[in-house]
Structures are given as structure tokens and as C-alpha cells.
Design an enzyme around this catalytic site. Sequence first.
Site, PDB file in Angstrom:
ATOM      1  N   SER A 116      59.330  17.313 -42.717  1.00  0.00           N
ATOM      2  CA  SER A 116      60.074  16.969 -41.513  1.00  0.00           C
ATOM      3  C   SER A 116      59.215  16.156 -40.560  1.00  0.00           C
ATOM      4  O   SER A 116      59.693  15.702 -39.523  1.00  0.00           O
ATOM      5  CB  SER A 116      60.600  18.229 -40.818  1.00  0.00           C
ATOM      6  OG  SER A 116      59.546  19.039 -40.387  1.00  0.00           O
TER       7      SER A 116
ATOM      8  N   HIS B 186      59.691  20.788 -31.419  1.00  0.00           N
ATOM      9  CA  HIS B 186      59.847  20.027 -32.660  1.00  0.00           C
ATOM     10  C   HIS B 186      60.585  18.718 -32.447  1.00  0.00           C
ATOM     11  O   HIS B 186      60.185  17.667 -32.976  1.00  0.00           O
ATOM     12  CB  HIS B 186      60.581  20.871 -33.707  1.00  0.00           C
ATOM     13  CG  HIS B 186      60.532  20.279 -35.083  1.00  0.00           C
ATOM     14  ND1 HIS B 186      61.528  19.494 -35.592  1.00  0.00           N
ATOM     15  CD2 HIS B 186      59.585  20.352 -36.042  1.00  0.00           C
ATOM     16  CE1 HIS B 186      61.210  19.110 -36.809  1.00  0.00           C
ATOM     17  NE2 HIS B 186      60.040  19.621 -37.111  1.00  0.00           N
TER      18      HIS B 186
ATOM     19  N   ASP C 258      67.841  17.290 -33.584  1.00  0.00           N
ATOM     20  CA  ASP C 258      66.760  18.265 -33.620  1.00  0.00           C
ATOM     21  C   ASP C 258      66.935  19.256 -32.482  1.00  0.00           C
ATOM     22  O   ASP C 258      68.054  19.693 -32.213  1.00  0.00           O
ATOM     23  CB  ASP C 258      65.405  17.545 -33.533  1.00  0.00           C
ATOM     24  CG  ASP C 258      64.361  18.204 -34.415  1.00  0.00           C
ATOM     25  OD1 ASP C 258      63.896  19.285 -34.033  1.00  0.00           O
ATOM     26  OD2 ASP C 258      64.017  17.642 -35.472  1.00  0.00           O
TER      27      ASP C 258
END
Length: 1053
Positions: free
Chosen positions: A419, A253, A222
Site C-alpha cells: 500500500s 495512513h 483512504d
Amino acid sequence: MIILESSTLFTFLLLFISLPLHLKPSLYPRPAQDQTLSQIYSEDIPQHDVAGSPRSHYTRSNYIVRFIEYRNAEDHQTYLRENVKSGGWDWIERRNPASNYPTDFGVVSIDKTAKAAIIKEIEQLSMVKDVSIDISYTRSLLERKSKSTESFIDGKKRPGKIFTKMSFKEEGGAYSTVTNNLTISWRRHLMMQRSQVTSLFGADVLWAKGYTGAQVKMAIFDTGIRANHPHFRNIKERTNWTNEDTLNDNLGHGTFVAGVVAGQDSECLGFAPDAEIYAFRVFTDAQVSYTSWFLDAFNYAISINVDVLNLSIGGPDHLDLPFVEKVWELTANNIIMVSAIGNDGPLYGTLNNPADQSDVIGVGGIDYNDHIASFSSRGMSTWEIPHGYGRVKPDIVAYGRDIRGSKISKGCKTLSGTSVASPVVAGVLCLLVSVIPESKRRSVLNPASMKQALVEGAAKLPGPHMYEQGAGRVDLLESYEILKDYQPRASIFPSVLDYMDCPYSWPFCRQPLYAGAMPIIFNATILNGMGVIGYVDGQPSWHPANEEGNLLSMHFTHSDVIWPWTGYLALHMQIKEEGAQFSGVIEGNVTVKVYSPPAQGEKALRSSTCVLRLRLNVVPTPPRSKRILWDQFHSIKYPPGYIPRDSLDVRADILDWHGDHIHTNFHTMFNMLRDAGYYVEMLGSPFTCFDALQYGTLMLVDLEDEYFEEEIQKLKEDVLNTGLGLAVFAEWYNVETMVKMRFFDDNTRSWWTTVTGGANIPALNDLLAPFGIAFGDIILNGDYTMDGSQSRYASGTNIAKFPAGGYVHSFPFIDSSDGAGTQNILASSLIKADFPILGFLELGSGRISVYGDSNCLDSSHMISNCYWLLKKILDFTSVNVRDPVLFSDTVRRDAPLHADGKQLPSRRTDVNFSAYSAVVGKELICGFDSRFEIWGTKGYNLQVRGRYRRLPGYPVIDMGRGLNSTVDISNLKKSDTQSLNKGDSLSNKYLGLLYGDEVDAPVPFASHWLVPALVTAFGFLLLLSFCRIQQKRRRRRKGQSKERSGSGRFANF
């Protein structure tokens, strides 16, 4: 007991050698923690201005060179420098944590002017596997999706590879759905215990047993994570694979995903707080990544023996082979990979890669009411279409709306998206892995066994169907019970196909089986928990539960090699002719035996029998007028080519990638037709592969491919002489607009050129030419009203030619042909004019309807539907019922609508269309999605009089199928008859014209030898007569004797 034959053993050894299945370079030193990448670029790498356009001094492109062996990067570099004699290329050094390990690829920059020659020279080297562009990935990670994070802004490509949207919302924010441009407020206040997703799955039960994810290596690919974050107790290693000199997460994120998996803050608990976090920073702060970064990071994950890997990204390009094949290698090395299925819902056919791969656990999203989240992408997989049928995906679903997780530095926040659902499942997996003692994990746990535990333990939701929810909502405790006593075995997913279980078994439960129909294909996945490689032992078999089950004719196609861990089993089902009047349910089981090589310390092969239960609904064969045939064969989608969108007003999604299938983006139309009493069948082979006497209407909707000459001739005969109805829905095609849609992609460092328009109008005009019909190249937009129903004409085209006596409807529209690809085509200030768009014609014994737009049938970007019009069109084409408005005398043409050849659209000459076509440069053949009796032949009434005989010389043909294709004709057995040579094929092509006016015989007829023999005999007699005439003339001139003239006759002959 199964005996492993020598050929099978050889195949296994060959695969083992050629594929790096178990690369564990643990003898090399492990790098220290918190490493970062210092990418060294050539000075000639292209630079870009603010707008992202390449500057004029662009000279270089980066390419990935893949090798067949793992070696040190220096050895690969030396090999290329010693063997590539051409100049104009440089080796790009990669300094990252994987540099201390052997690698199977390198990155080179190649001069644009010598690209073709250099790539060819490199690919010819014996140690090189292939050369491909270094593709870049971009994604939207922001909590509220902004216009700047779209892959395309106002129709223009932004830097980065085309990637689907990743939409999230901050707590108290709003979630935006792109489908209808509405903003839905989700400001409902959840009780604290409901927002703790761990409690909903019963994680505390396993915590109480002492299972907390300890000794489980969890890799998170990520945006990174910050050191000493207070929410994590066990950040084992942080690595950076980008060209930015930082390890920190500056977007939030990656931190959020890690928090869902292993956070320990009481406000946002993770599932496995003791899991070892390995944070792979593979995205920059600008949300960009390259394939080469992923390849290095994947290699490193293999090297350090990661257990579980979460990848909350995805995109439509499942043909990025270096990436896809590296994922295969990753899972082959026993790494359990979890990936988000995508946030492109509620559209169908929008699965993202790599979640759509069978060896990856693809996760969809649901809300707290167990409803499929509107943003969650829907199946089926589109690798296999247009010439097969997709697999069931997602595998499972998990809560993905209003999930709490960690902020960048401290505190918690709430986000939504698949996600987010993906790390929920990854956290569940970490807990489940920790249940198995570390000494036994490698022998028990693998991507297949873990997927078996998840799908078999999942809770099937009552509303969604299998291509929305997969096996259902993940159930941690049920999967725990399965794993406790797990023994290696193989299984099939889904394990049941029940036509009576609606809506879960949609679309199968919506349309029963009947005799005479095209085969129904069901594509199931084989999960092989016994080993990374396996084989099908013998042939699958059908075991009917009662006598009625013998009415079912079942053929199978399947993976020759089950690797890695998974394969496919496709069922091709037909009802026999003797069941034409049968009505009832057929039940039974399909069994397939799978075996794998013995595990370490074992001597005997591992073997398992898989069972797929069937419960099928059968009805009597419906009348011809109620049967519709949908042409899937002539559809082309992205990837591999730049197939543009059908509606030019859609600025953020310029690619046609949803499959154009009646069970993907045309699923609403399919349901409407079923509700109206129609039966819809799919044609995945050329027009020569169906019997026109069985169908009322052939539907041609939004087609991009060309047509064989035999198809054009057969369709003419079918319409004129057999009464086949034809319903055509075209799309825009304008070369000037296509040229303007060309763009430079800085990721592949190449120009992207549209392969065709919304539809291939030049090819469609060739098909319709025998009927005197042709479409133009004008792009039309606007609303119109007919018989009280209003519809939107969205980037449709005009009718340019139509015969006298037909009925043609014209409406005022905006001509947006000029600049349609670069400006707002719906500007109300533009002048409107009348253009013909809808036509009806009765010709011979058949009827034809043509319409210049398909967006009103396509659920992808539909503004208003035209199902009302479709019903009236089918009334006309199938049963000659004429609506008084559509067939008013005021629209009947007394004179033909005419346009000469120069006014009709022409094909592009600057595109290699054969690279994307199933027709151009290919051989006409009926595939595994046609009737069983013509598999491997050229079809009905072509070169054979009998429709039931197999033509010699056509045993194998590749029609562009992808992974796990259900119609892999490589499994076809070769004919015992020797293959025809080129001369034979050519002669048969023309000799087949002799049968153009003859009725197709119901029995085999030896046309392949009889007619050539007759023609040869006729030619011999003609030659002999010619010789005798010549000899008589010579006798008269020279007065030769009869004896001499006789000998001369044979001499001349």
C-alpha cells in the site's frame, strides 16, 4: 476494412444502454468542499457488545438494492415504497457529497424474520438489478501490526469484513512476517538520495521539462487528510463517506499515501506536487468501511471526472459483486485505478481484490535491491480456478520498503508495504498524465493505454517470475517515451511466453510440453486502448515459424466482449500424437484481431492486430510411471463459501483462499516433483475425462467437493484393471468442530457456517469404499518420526477402515476433536494415544496410499514438509518400489481395520452444498481443460464407446467459473444433433452400464442409437411372446376358432 454487422451493432447498443459506461451528471450542482456524511440509521439496526457479539434484540440487516438506472435517491425510494407491499423494511437515507447526483443503488434495512420474502419481492421488481448484503471492510493501517488488527483473533472474528493484512513499519522499527513468525530488523541506514524514491525513477527529469502533475485530478481513497497540511500545495477537496463526523486523518495512513503522490517537503518528496488532491475518507478511525460507502464515493469520483484513483486496500473476496462491478464502471468511465496487490507474501495465490481485476493496475512491492519484498502477495489470480488457469498479476512492481512520506500534521516517516508501492505508481501516473495536453487526455489516456505504457516500459527483473513481478519494475522515463507518440491500439499482456526464459516464465519453463498430456493453459490479458468496448474479429490463429510448429495443436477461448478496456485470451496447447518422439523447440506467433467502435468524430472502426510470441520446449512423451495427474476439479475455495483452514492451529487466517493449486500454495511441492523427474499434469474436469493408462498416479490432495457416481465407478475400474496408482492426502473433518467454528459476522449481519471440514471426508469415503478404505473424524496433532525424518501432523484425521493385507502405520497423537476450533490444539499437557494415519494397499493391478493430512505439502502454513514421504509414496503407487520401513512386516495387517457405518463421519444436512459444488446438482461434462477430443462430452468409456466423439445434448454447462475464465464453455458450439430430452438422458444413464466391462474402442461407435434400438426390439419380441401365451390359454379355455384367435392377437397387442 471491417464491416460492423447489425448483430454486433445491436450488442454494442444494448451494452451501452444497460451499462452506465459514461455517466457524467455534470448538469447537477457541485457540492462545496470538505463535506461530511451524516448517516441515518434505523433504530432497529443491531447493536453489539464489547466482544462484538450480537445482542439478543438483533432484528435488522442492511442490504444494497441495485437498480438498472441512475435516478435521484428519492425516486428510488418512492419506487420501492409504491411497489413493495410487505412491511418490515425501511429506506436508509445517505447524506454525503454524492446525494446531489443520480445514483444506481439504495440501502435498506430488512427485518430478519421476513428477510427472504422481502428480498424476493424486491428482486422481482423490473427496475431492480439485485439485492446483496452491505459488506463491511476492515484493514490494519497501523505501522506495526498488532494482534488487535487481525481479522481473526485467536480464531474469533473481530468486527469488520475479512480483510488481508496491511503491514508497515515505522522508521527504525521492525517488520514482522506472519509466515514464519520471525521478526527481521531492517535498521539499515539509507543515504538520503536513496530514500527519496522520486530520484530512483527519474522524476526530476520530467520536472525539468515542466511536468509536475498540474491539472491532474488525483483521488485518494483512504483515511482522509488534515486541512492546510504544510506538505501539500493543492488539496482540492476533502470528503467524508463514513459515519464519523470528521474529515481529518487520525491514523496517518491517508496522509502518508498522499505525501508519496504529491508531497512537496524536501525530506519526503512526492512525484506530482502540483496534482489536485481529492481526499476520500472511506475508513473510520477503527479502520472499518462498508460497500455502500465505497459505492457512493465511486459514483462521486465518476461525477467529478477524476483522472487517477489510488486504493491501497484489498481482500480475498472477489465475489462482492456490487463492489467489483462498480470498479468496472469506474474504469469504464476512464478513471485509471491503481491498487495494492496485498501484503500476504511470500505465499502464492494471495492476490487482493480489486488489484487482481484486469482493468485495475495491480502493484507489488520490491526493495532497493530489486528483490521482491517478502510481504508482497504473489499470483496467479484465483478467480478462474479450480476449473481454469489464472492471469498474470501483479501488473508491475515498485519500491515498497522504507519509503518516506508525510506524517499526520508535519514531518516525515518511513513505511513499508504494497500500500506504499501503490501510491508510488499512482504518483508516476500523475506525472505521465500531465505529459499529455489536457485537451487530448480523454482521447489518448485510458486504463488500457496507461497499463500498456507501464508494462511495455517496465524493466524485467532477473530473479522473480511473472507471477511475482508481472512485467517488472515500473520505469517512468520509458513509459514517458511510449506515451509521447501513443496511438490507440490493442495488445496482449504478457506479449511473450518463452519456455527457455527461466525463472521468469515459471511454471511453464519448469515442465516441457509432450504428446498425450492434458492441455497447457496460458491465460493472457487483452488490453484494448482503442475503446472501452471491443470485440475479437474472427478467431485467433497460430502461425508456426517452422515445420515443427505444426506438431502443436492450439485451441483458443476468449472474451466475447472486451469490456471495460480489457478481456482475456486463453491458449490451450497440446502436442499432436505424431510428435510423441519429438524433442526440440517450437516457435511461432499467435495473432488476434481486435476492433472497437469508432471514436467521436470518426467513421471507420478502430482495428488492431495483437501478437503473442511463443517459444515452447517439447520432449518425447515420458513413461507412464513418471506422469502424475493432480485433481484440481474437486477443490473448493473461499469465496464463495466458508471453506475453513486446513491447520486449526492457525488462528489469524481461518479461510482456505489460496487456490489449492500446484502453482499457488502447492508450488514448492511442484518444484520438488519436477526436480525428482516427475511430470505433473492438472485435471480440471471429472475423473471420466482422463485416460488412466497414461498416468502412474492420481493425486487427491485436500479436496472438498463431492463425486459423481460415474467417477466412483471409473476410478474403481482404473485402479483394479488398468493399474492406476492412487495417492490420497486427506484433512480433518469433525462436525462438532465445524459447528463450533460458526461465527456471527457483523458486516454481513449473518451467521457464517463452514461448508465442509478441511476436506470432505464423507465424499472421500464414498470414493474409497470400493477399496475397503475410510477415514474417521478424529482431529490429530503432534510430531512423529519415521526412518529418521520428523514431520508435523497438523489437524489431520485418522484411518478408520483398511483391508487386511495392507500396511498401516500408527503414531501417538493428541486427539483434539473436542473444542479444536476454539482452543489451542497443541497443548503439550494433553494425553497422547496411537492412531493409524498412513496406509498402503495393493489391490488388483493398482496400488493405493492414504495419508490423513496435507499440511506437510501445503506452503501456506507449513511447519515441516513431508516431501520425503511423498517420494516414497509415489515410488510405490507408480512403480511398486517398496521402502523396507514403510512395508515392514510389523505394520502389515492380518485382520482388517474396521469401523461400522455409524462410526464414520456423516455429511452436514444444514448446508446447501450445491451452491458451492461443481458436482451436486450439476451435469457431468468434460471442460476446456481436458483433452481436445472429449471437450463437451462425458469423457472416456461413459455412454459412448468412442472416446473421440462428441455427445449430443451437452453443448453448454456452467461449472462456476469467474471473470475471464479460460474454460468458458459458453463458447462451445452446439451439436447439430438435437438435444436429448430428460427421458433419453435417464435411459442412457442406465444403458451405459452395459459397457462397464467392455474395452474402450479407439473409433466412434453409434451406441447412442444402436443399443436403444436393440433393447426396444428385444422388448417388442418379449411382449409379443407374452401375448401369444395368453392367447393360447384363452383358446384352450374357450375353444375359439383359429380365425378369431388370430384377430384377437392383434387386438390384444
